[in-house]
Scaffold this active site. Structure first.
Site, PDB file in Angstrom:
ATOM      1  N   PRO A 198      15.935   3.401  12.707  1.00 35.57           N
ATOM      2  CA  PRO A 198      15.800   3.528  11.258  1.00 35.57           C
ATOM      3  C   PRO A 198      14.397   3.997  10.882  1.00 35.57           C
ATOM      4  O   PRO A 198      13.403   3.483  11.389  1.00 35.57           O
ATOM      5  CB  PRO A 198      16.075   2.104  10.762  1.00 35.57           C
ATOM      6  CG  PRO A 198      16.928   1.491  11.828  1.00 35.57           C
ATOM      7  CD  PRO A 198      16.426   2.083  13.117  1.00 35.57           C
ATOM      8  N   GLU A 199      14.341   4.994   9.999  1.00 37.01           N
ATOM      9  CA  GLU A 199      13.071   5.523   9.530  1.00 37.01           C
ATOM     10  C   GLU A 199      12.870   5.081   8.083  1.00 37.01           C
ATOM     11  O   GLU A 199      13.605   4.234   7.581  1.00 37.01           O
ATOM     12  CB  GLU A 199      13.049   7.041   9.711  1.00 37.01           C
ATOM     13  CG  GLU A 199      13.240   7.443  11.180  1.00 37.01           C
ATOM     14  CD  GLU A 199      13.215   8.948  11.417  1.00 37.01           C
ATOM     15  OE1 GLU A 199      12.634   9.681  10.594  1.00 37.01           O
ATOM     16  OE2 GLU A 199      13.786   9.397  12.427  1.00 37.01           O
TER      17      GLU A 199
ATOM     18  N   LYS B 137       7.800   1.103   8.036  1.00 37.49           N
ATOM     19  CA  LYS B 137       9.173   0.747   8.410  1.00 37.49           C
ATOM     20  C   LYS B 137       9.386  -0.765   8.439  1.00 37.49           C
ATOM     21  O   LYS B 137      10.372  -1.241   9.003  1.00 37.49           O
ATOM     22  CB  LYS B 137       9.506   1.345   9.781  1.00 37.49           C
ATOM     23  CG  LYS B 137       9.425   2.865   9.823  1.00 37.49           C
ATOM     24  CD  LYS B 137       9.728   3.391  11.219  1.00 37.49           C
ATOM     25  CE  LYS B 137       9.492   4.885  11.322  1.00 37.49           C
ATOM     26  NZ  LYS B 137       9.749   5.394  12.686  1.00 37.49           N
TER      27      LYS B 137
ATOM     28  N   HIS C 224      26.426  -9.426  18.004  1.00 36.92           N
ATOM     29  CA  HIS C 224      25.059  -8.938  17.827  1.00 36.92           C
ATOM     30  C   HIS C 224      24.427  -9.399  16.511  1.00 36.92           C
ATOM     31  O   HIS C 224      23.400  -8.853  16.099  1.00 36.92           O
ATOM     32  CB  HIS C 224      25.035  -7.418  17.923  1.00 36.92           C
ATOM     33  CG  HIS C 224      25.544  -6.892  19.228  1.00 36.92           C
ATOM     34  ND1 HIS C 224      24.946  -7.199  20.432  1.00 36.92           N
ATOM     35  CD2 HIS C 224      26.606  -6.092  19.523  1.00 36.92           C
ATOM     36  CE1 HIS C 224      25.607  -6.609  21.411  1.00 36.92           C
ATOM     37  NE2 HIS C 224      26.614  -5.942  20.893  1.00 36.92           N
TER      38      HIS C 224
ATOM     39  N   ARG D 121      20.533  -3.861  20.281  1.00 34.03           N
ATOM     40  CA  ARG D 121      19.532  -3.683  21.334  1.00 34.03           C
ATOM     41  C   ARG D 121      18.413  -4.724  21.274  1.00 34.03           C
ATOM     42  O   ARG D 121      17.567  -4.771  22.164  1.00 34.03           O
ATOM     43  CB  ARG D 121      18.956  -2.264  21.265  1.00 34.03           C
ATOM     44  CG  ARG D 121      20.018  -1.187  21.512  1.00 34.03           C
ATOM     45  CD  ARG D 121      19.451   0.208  21.476  1.00 34.03           C
ATOM     46  NE  ARG D 121      18.531   0.449  22.585  1.00 34.03           N
ATOM     47  CZ  ARG D 121      17.918   1.611  22.798  1.00 34.03           C
ATOM     48  NH1 ARG D 121      18.134   2.636  21.977  1.00 34.03           N
ATOM     49  NH2 ARG D 121      17.101   1.754  23.813  1.00 34.03           N
TER      50      ARG D 121
ATOM     51  N   LYS E 282      -7.178  18.835  14.745  1.00 35.64           N
ATOM     52  CA  LYS E 282      -6.212  18.173  15.622  1.00 35.64           C
ATOM     53  C   LYS E 282      -5.576  19.182  16.566  1.00 35.64           C
ATOM     54  O   LYS E 282      -4.784  20.033  16.156  1.00 35.64           O
ATOM     55  CB  LYS E 282      -5.135  17.485  14.782  1.00 35.64           C
ATOM     56  CG  LYS E 282      -4.334  16.451  15.557  1.00 35.64           C
ATOM     57  CD  LYS E 282      -5.180  15.240  15.889  1.00 35.64           C
ATOM     58  CE  LYS E 282      -4.374  14.202  16.650  1.00 35.64           C
ATOM     59  NZ  LYS E 282      -5.188  13.052  17.047  1.00 35.64           N
TER      60      LYS E 282
ATOM     61  N   ARG F  24      10.729  12.773  23.016  1.00 36.83           N
ATOM     62  CA  ARG F  24      11.597  12.714  21.838  1.00 36.83           C
ATOM     63  C   ARG F  24      12.198  14.084  21.600  1.00 36.83           C
ATOM     64  O   ARG F  24      11.513  15.108  21.673  1.00 36.83           O
ATOM     65  CB  ARG F  24      10.807  12.278  20.592  1.00 36.83           C
ATOM     66  CG  ARG F  24      10.090  10.952  20.730  1.00 36.83           C
ATOM     67  CD  ARG F  24      11.046   9.784  20.923  1.00 36.83           C
ATOM     68  NE  ARG F  24      11.920   9.599  19.775  1.00 36.83           N
ATOM     69  CZ  ARG F  24      11.584   8.938  18.671  1.00 36.83           C
ATOM     70  NH1 ARG F  24      10.371   8.416  18.554  1.00 36.83           N
ATOM     71  NH2 ARG F  24      12.448   8.789  17.690  1.00 36.83           N
TER      72      ARG F  24
END
Length: 269
Positions: A2-3, A57, A90, A109, A150, A259
């Site tokens: 989840p973002e 988050k 769960h 998880r 950067k 990713r």
């Protein structure tokens, strides 16, 4: 994982059922999450909820004597349920409320967290976070300052919480597509105009996802048990080999820091 839109969707969904109600007690079925559930949460009794906030988050439940910090981890979700609904495999944490509802935390998880703190300021999970992407602090000028020297690709830099919080894999990919910026571009190569556009696009993509209840790819559910519908609007994420919705070029998938990254070779330069 989840973002920001998924966490904000959860916050908006649970807030009306918690604020003004009292936690009668907590039922912890399995406290072995990413970090053990804090002892103070086990001991909750007749505790009113003053507010439900979000930072990055993390969901923050304000109580009279401290805060519960909740992170959904890789697969967590929060639902508001009738008190009598039986728990499943769960379902690890319940907050039993005075209004006959339960706040239930489900996490296959078990990589999320339920923590307690007396004071938010200085807590180790919150202390070094960058600005909120939907705040006025996050804008093109800020982004250009942070990108100027950067020497790393822009995609993983956008996902760094020290730069800006809550922009994870899905929304970094989608925002770079919307801005027409290749994910492999060095952050330092972005022009003033590109930084301004990218900051505006990130806000727009996140707001649109929040409107749609976030993105459900596997585990995430809104507080009412429904999926998030932004997955239907994804332009590149998870669409490897499918035609770009703008130009028809097949979407490419690569990896940055382990990713998956999705982009269009034609639309993103």
């Amino acid at each position: 994982m989840p973002e920001l839109p998924e966490v904000e969707t959860s916050r908006r969904g649970i807030e009306p059922h918690l604020v003004g109600a009292t936690i009668l007690h907590a039922h912890i079925r399995n406290g072995r999450l990413r970090w053990p559930v804090s002892d103070e949460i086990y001991r909750l009794s007749d505790t009113p909820v003053l507010s439900v906030q979000r930072r990055a988050k993390y969901l923050l439940l304000e109580l009279p004597d401290g805060w519960i910090i909740i992170h959904l981890g890789m697969s967590g979700s929060l639902r508001i349920l009738p008190e009598a609904l039986p728990a499943e495999k769960h379902d690890h944490v319940d907050l039993v409320m005075s209004n006959g509802k339960i706040l239930r935390y489900t996490d296959p998880r078990r990589f999320g967290a339920w923590l307690w703190t007396k004071e938010l300021e200085g807590h180790n999970v919150l202390a070094h976070l960058g600005p909120e992407p939907l705040s006025g602090e996050f804008n093109g000028e800020y982004l250009q300052q942070k990108c100027a020297k950067k020497k790393t690709a822009i995609k993983p830099w956008l996902m760094d919480n020290k730069l800006v919080v809550g922009v994870g894999n899905i929304y970094a990919s989608e925002s770079l597509f919307a801005a027409g910026i290749h994910p492999d571009r060095l952050a330092s190569s972005l022009s003033t105009e590109e930084c301004d556009l990218l900051a505006r696009v990130i806000k727009a993509v996140l707001l649109r996802s929040i409107e749609q209840g976030g993105t459900t790819l596997k585990d995430f559910l809104q507080s009412d048990g429904k999926p998030g519908y932004f997955a239907q609007e994804l332009q590149v994420y998870g669409r490897k080999g499918e035609p770009c919705r703008v130009c028809g070029t097949p979407i490419v998938a690569t990896k940055h820091a382990q990713r998956a990254t999705f982009y269009c070779r034609h639309c993103q330069k």
